[in-house]
Write a protein that holds these residues in place. Structure first.
Motif, short mmCIF file in Angstrom:
data_model
loop_
_atom_site.label_atom_id
_atom_site.label_comp_id
_atom_site.label_asym_id
_atom_site.label_seq_id
_atom_site.Cartn_x
_atom_site.Cartn_y
_atom_site.Cartn_z
N THR A 32 6.91 21.84 23.79
CA THR A 32 8.08 22.16 24.61
C THR A 32 7.69 23.13 25.73
N GLU A 72 9.38 34.53 26.30
CA GLU A 72 8.51 34.36 27.47
C GLU A 72 9.23 34.84 28.74
N TYR A 188 3.95 34.54 36.58
CA TYR A 188 3.41 34.47 35.22
C TYR A 188 4.09 35.55 34.37
N MET A 189 3.97 35.41 33.06
CA MET A 189 4.21 36.58 32.22
C MET A 189 3.14 37.60 32.62
N SER A 190 3.30 38.85 32.19
CA SER A 190 2.21 39.80 32.39
C SER A 190 1.80 40.34 31.02
N ILE A 191 0.58 40.89 30.95
CA ILE A 191 0.13 41.44 29.65
C ILE A 191 1.08 42.56 29.22
N GLY A 192 1.43 43.43 30.15
CA GLY A 192 2.36 44.52 29.82
C GLY A 192 3.71 43.97 29.39
N ILE A 194 4.24 41.13 27.97
CA ILE A 194 4.08 40.54 26.63
C ILE A 194 4.16 41.62 25.56
N TYR A 195 3.50 42.77 25.80
CA TYR A 195 3.57 43.85 24.80
C TYR A 195 5.00 44.36 24.65
N TYR A 198 8.77 41.85 22.59
CA TYR A 198 9.39 41.83 21.25
C TYR A 198 10.19 43.11 20.97
N GLU B 8 2.47 38.50 19.94
CA GLU B 8 2.05 38.94 21.27
C GLU B 8 0.72 38.27 21.65
N LEU B 11 1.14 34.84 22.86
CA LEU B 11 1.60 34.80 24.26
C LEU B 11 0.47 35.15 25.22
N ILE B 12 -0.41 36.08 24.81
CA ILE B 12 -1.56 36.42 25.67
C ILE B 12 -2.45 35.18 25.83
N LEU B 15 -0.60 32.85 28.30
CA LEU B 15 -0.73 33.36 29.67
C LEU B 15 -2.16 33.18 30.19
N GLN B 18 -2.89 29.55 30.96
CA GLN B 18 -2.19 29.14 32.20
C GLN B 18 -2.91 29.68 33.42
N ALA B 47 -3.18 42.44 38.73
CA ALA B 47 -1.72 42.46 38.89
C ALA B 47 -1.02 42.05 37.60
N LEU B 48 -1.66 41.19 36.82
CA LEU B 48 -1.04 40.73 35.57
C LEU B 48 -1.38 41.62 34.38
N GLY B 49 -2.25 42.60 34.59
CA GLY B 49 -2.54 43.55 33.51
C GLY B 49 -3.83 43.27 32.75
N PHE B 50 -4.55 42.21 33.09
CA PHE B 50 -5.78 41.88 32.33
C PHE B 50 -6.80 43.02 32.41
N VAL B 62 -2.41 48.79 30.07
CA VAL B 62 -1.29 48.14 29.39
C VAL B 62 -1.37 48.34 27.88
#
Lengths: 266, 381
Positions: A32, A72, A188-192, A194-195, A198, B8, B11-12, B15, B18, B47-50, B62
Motif C-alpha cells: 500500500t 508517515e 520526504y519524511m525526515s529522520i528527526g 521519524i523519531y 510516535y 522508527e 520508517l528510516i 525513507l 526512497q 536537510a533530512l537529518g541523515f 537528530v
C-alpha cells in the motif's frame, strides 16, 4: 488556524494488482501507499504550516493498518492524526465515505480560519467525488484541481488547472480544496520527524465516537448506506506482443498493407 | 530475544530506500565517471537529518544510534556505494566530537556538520602509516606565544578530504612516547597552512573524492585538541571500531543491491528458450549469495545492537566488517558472472559495484588487520 488533510491508503499499482475470486481487490496481498494526490495535499498543508505556523491534522478512514500511513504524514511534519475506523464503516462507497469523513472533520471542528484539503482523486477508485461531497455535507465552499494556493488573512486564492486552461478563484475560509500533482513536490519524511512521529497524537474515531453525529446513521454509512456497490473488478488481459516488420522496400509495405486490410483497418 | 527493527527504524529504512532510489541511484553512474563528490546529495542528506544521526538534538543532530546509521548506509549502498561511503565516513567525525569534544567544540562544530550540511573528514592515514597507524609522522609542536600547535606533514587517502570544512587530524605531539604521543586536532579548511594535494584516481568508489592533505606550518588553536593530549591513538582506534560497523553496512548494502539486480536479470534474460532463472547452476549461485548475505546482515546488525546498548563491540565490529567485505566481493563477483557480458560493460551497474565492493576489504582497516583485531580478542594477546 488549522488545516485538516484527508488522506487514503491505496494499493501500490506499480506492483501487481491482486483481485479476489469475487472480483473485489485483494488488499491484504498488495503493498500500500498513500494516494499520490493526497501527498500533494499534505505537502500543501505543510507549506502553509512552514509559512504561518498553523496546525496540520491528517485524517483517514480505513482499517487499523492505515495508522502506519498517518505516522508517515506525521513524520513529514503534520501535528496530529485521526484514524476513522470501524466495522460499521466498511464497504462504504464515496457517498457514505464522505458522510463519515464529514462527521469526523466536523467532530475535530472546522473554525473560521481553517482549510480542509483533499487529493483530487484516489488511484484505486478514480472518482474524485469524496472531496466535493465532504464540502457539500459541511456546507463549505470548495475549489477543485488546485495547482497553486495562496492565503492572505481569511482569503484563499487558488489557481485551478483545467483541461483547457487555468481558472483563478478566490474564496473565504473555511473552505475545502482538492489538490493535484502539479501543485507541488511532496517532501520526504525526515529522520528527526521519524523519531518524533510516535510521540505525536493519533486518535481513533470509532463508531461509538461518531454514531451520535447528525450525519451518521445506518442508512448513510457502510455497505448498507452506500447507493453504489462494486459489481466486478478485474485486471484487463495484457495485449499480445506486436508484429515487427523490418525493411523499407515495396515488399514490406505490401505486407504491412495486407495485414491492415485483413484486420479491416484500411 | 527480538530480531525486529523498531517502528522508527522501519520508517528510516523506508525513507532511506526512497531517498536512495530517487536521489542517489540516478547519479551513481555519473559520479563514478566524473569522479566528483556528490555535494548536492550530501546537502539533501543533511536537510533530512541523515548527517545528524547519533548526534544529540541540542547540537543540531537528530539523536538515534548505530543501528539507525546502519540502515541508512545499507539502503544507500544498494543503489550508490560512493554516497553510502560519503555518509558513513562523514559521521565518524561528529561522533568523535559528540563523545569527546568539549562543550565549546560541540557548540561550534556539530551544528555545522549535522544540519549545516558541511562535510567532515577523518585524517589518520599517511604515506608511511597505513595498517601501522602508529607510524604517524605528521608533527604538532606547541607554540606557547600563540597558545597553538603548529602542524607539519602529509596525510593521504583521506575520504572526503577535498570537500571537508572540518577535519580531525592525528599528529605526533610527543614522538618519543610512540602511540601515546599521538594527539587529535580539529582543523578547519581555512586554517593557514592547510591545503589539499592530489585527488586520487581510484579503481572504485570514484564518486567519493579521496585526497592528499598537506600541512605546512598549519596553526591550530590549543582549544582544538580533541580529548587529552596523547590520547589520539586511542581516539582513532575507538572511532574505527564504530566506523567498521558502517563499513560492514556498506558491504552488506552493495551485496543486497547486487542480488536485487541479479534476480531481476535472471527472470528477464532468456537463453536456451527459458529465463536463466530456470538454470540450476545459477539458482545455486543465488542461493549462496543470499545465504551469505543474510549471515552478513545479522552480524552487522548485532554489532550495531551491542554498540547501541553500551556493551563491548570491538571484536564483533571487526568480525562483521571482515565478513561483510569478503561477502561483498564474493556476491558482486557472482552477480557480474550471472550478468555475463552485460555485467562486464560499463553501461551496466554491476561493473561499478564490483569495483566499489573491493574497497570494503581495504579501508577502515584491511581484512588482515581485522583478523589481527579478532584473533587478539579471542586469544587475549
Amino acid at each position: 488556524m488549522k488545516i485538516i488533510v484527508c488522506v487514503k491508503q491505496v494499493p501500490d499499482t506499480s506492483g501487481k494488482v491482486a483481485v479476489n475470486p469475487d472480483g473485489t481487490l485483494n488488499r491484504a496481498s498488495m503493498q500500500t501507499i498513500t494516494n499520490p494526490d493526497d501527498m500533494n495535499a499534505v505537502e500543501a498543508a505543510l507549506k502553509l504550516k512552514d509559512a504561518t505556523g498553523c496546525k496540520v491534522t491528517v485524517v483517514t478512514m480505513g482499517p487499523p493498518p492505515a495508522a502506519g500511513m498517518l505516522r508517515e504524514a506525521l513524520a513529514m511534519g503534520a501535528d496530529e492524526a485521526v484514524l476513522v475506523s470501524a466495522r460499521e464503516f466498511g464497504g462504504s462507497d464515496t457517498y457514505a465515505t464522505s458522510q463519515i469523513l464529514a462527521a469526523a472533520i466536523d467532530t475535530i471542528g472546522v473554525e473560521k480560519d481553517d482549510i480542509v484539503m483533499c487529493g483530487r482523486q484516489a488511484i484505486d477508485g478514480d472518482t474524485a467525488q469524496v472531496g466535493p461531497q465532504i464540502a457539500e455535507k459541511l456546507g463549505l465552499p470548495q475549489i477543485t484541481y488546485a495547482a497553486d494556493i495562496t492565503k492572505d488573512g481569511d482569503t484563499v486564492t487558488v489557481k485551478r488547472m483545467l483541461e483547457d486552461g487555468y481558472m483563478t478563484i478566490k474564496t473565504q475560509t473555511p473552505c475545502l480544496i482538492t489538490c493535484i500533482k502539479e501543485l507541488n513536490e511532496p517532501r520526504y519524511m525526515s529522520i528527526g520527524g521519524i523519531y518524533a512521529t510516535y510521540n505525536k497524537p493519533l486518535e481513533t474515531f470509532d463508531y461509538e465516537k461518531l454514531k451520535d453525529h447528525k450525519l451518521i446513521d445506518a442508512t448513510t454509512i457502510g455497505l448498507k448506506g452506500s447507493p453504489t456497490n462494486i459489481f466486478k473488478s478485474f485486471t484487463p488481459p495484457q495485449k499480445g506482443v506486436g508484429v515487427m516488420l523490418e525493411g523499407d522496400g515495396k515488399e514490406t509495405c505490401e505486407k504491412l498493407a495486407g495485414i491492415l486490410i485483413d484486420k479491416h483497418i484500411i | 530475544m527480538d530480531f525486529a527493527l523498531t517502528k522508527e527504524q522501519e520508517l528510516i529504512r523506508k525513507l532511506s530506500a526512497q531517498f536512495a532510489e530517487t536521489e542517489l541511484e540516478p547519479l551513481a553512474a555519473e559520479i563514478d565517471d566524473t569522479h566528483v563528490f556528490p555535494m548536492d546529495s550530501f546537502k539533501k542528506m543533511a536537510a533530512l537529518g541523515f548527517t545528524g544521526i547519533g548526534v544529540p538534538k541540542e547540537y543540531g543532530g537528530v539523536g538515534g544510534g548505530s543501528m539507525d546509521e546502519v540502515i541508512a548506509v545499507e539502503e544507500f549502498a544498494k543503489k550508490c556505494m560512493a554516497s553510502a561511503a560519503t555518509l558513513s565516513i562523514h559521521l565518524i567525525t561528529p561522533h568523535i566530537l559528540t563523545a569527546l569534544g568539549t562543550e565549546a567544540q560541540k557548540k561550534k562544530y556539530l551544528p555545522r556538520l549535522t544540519k549545516g550540511g558541511e562535510v567532515a573528514a577523518f585524517a589518520l592515514t599517511e604515506p608511511g602509516a597505513g595498517s601501522d597507524a602508529a607510524g604517524v609522522k605528521t608533527t604538532a609542536v606547541y607554540d606557547a606565544d600563540t597558545n597553538s600547535y603548529i602542524l607539519n606533514g602529509t596525510k593521504c587517502f583521506i575520504t572526503g578530504g577535498s570537500r571537508a570544512s572540518v577535519l580531525i587530524v592525528f599528529a605526533m605531539t610527543a614522538p618519543e612516547k610512540g602511540t601515546r604521543g599521538i594527539s587529535a586536532f580539529i582543523v578547519e579548511k581555512d586554517f593557514p597552512g592547510f591545503s589539499v594535494g592530489k585527488i586520487e584516481n581510484k579503481m572504485g568508489l570514484r564518486g567519493s573524492e579521496t585526497a592528499e592533505l598537506i600541512f605546512e606550518d598549519c596553526r591550530v588553536p590549543a582549544e582544538n585538541v580533541v580529548g587529552k593530549l596523547g590520547q589520539g591513538f586511542k581516539i582513532a582506534m575507538q572511532a574505527l571500531d564504530s566506523a567498521r560497523i558502517g563499513t560492514g553496512a556498506q558491504g552488506l548494502g552493495i551485496a543486497e543491491g547486487a542480488i536485487d539486480l541479479s534476480v531481476k536479470y535472471m527472470n528477464k534474460r532468456v537463453q536456451f528458450g527459458k529465463p536463466i532463472a530456470a538454470l540450476q547452476g545459477l539458482q545455486w549461485y543465488i542461493a549462496d549469495m543470499a545465504t551469505k548475505t543474510e549471515a552478513a546482515k545479522w552480524m552487522v546488525y548485532h554489532a550495531a545492537y551491542l554498540h547501541d546498548i553500551g556493551k563491548p563491540f570491538s571484536m564483533e565490529a571487526a568480525m562483521c566488517k571482515l565478513n561483510a567485505a569478503e561477502n561483498a566481493r564474493f556476491v558482486t563477483n557472482l552477480a557480474l558472472q550471472i550478468h555475463g557480458g552485460y555485467g562486464y560493460m560499463h553501461d551496466y551497474p554491476l561493473e561499478r559495484m564490483y569495483r566499489d565492493a573491493k574497497i570494503t576489504e581495504i579501508y577502515e582497516g584491511t581484512s588482515e588487520i581485522h583478523k589481527v583485531v579478532i584473533s587478539r580478542a579471542i586469544l587475549g594477546k
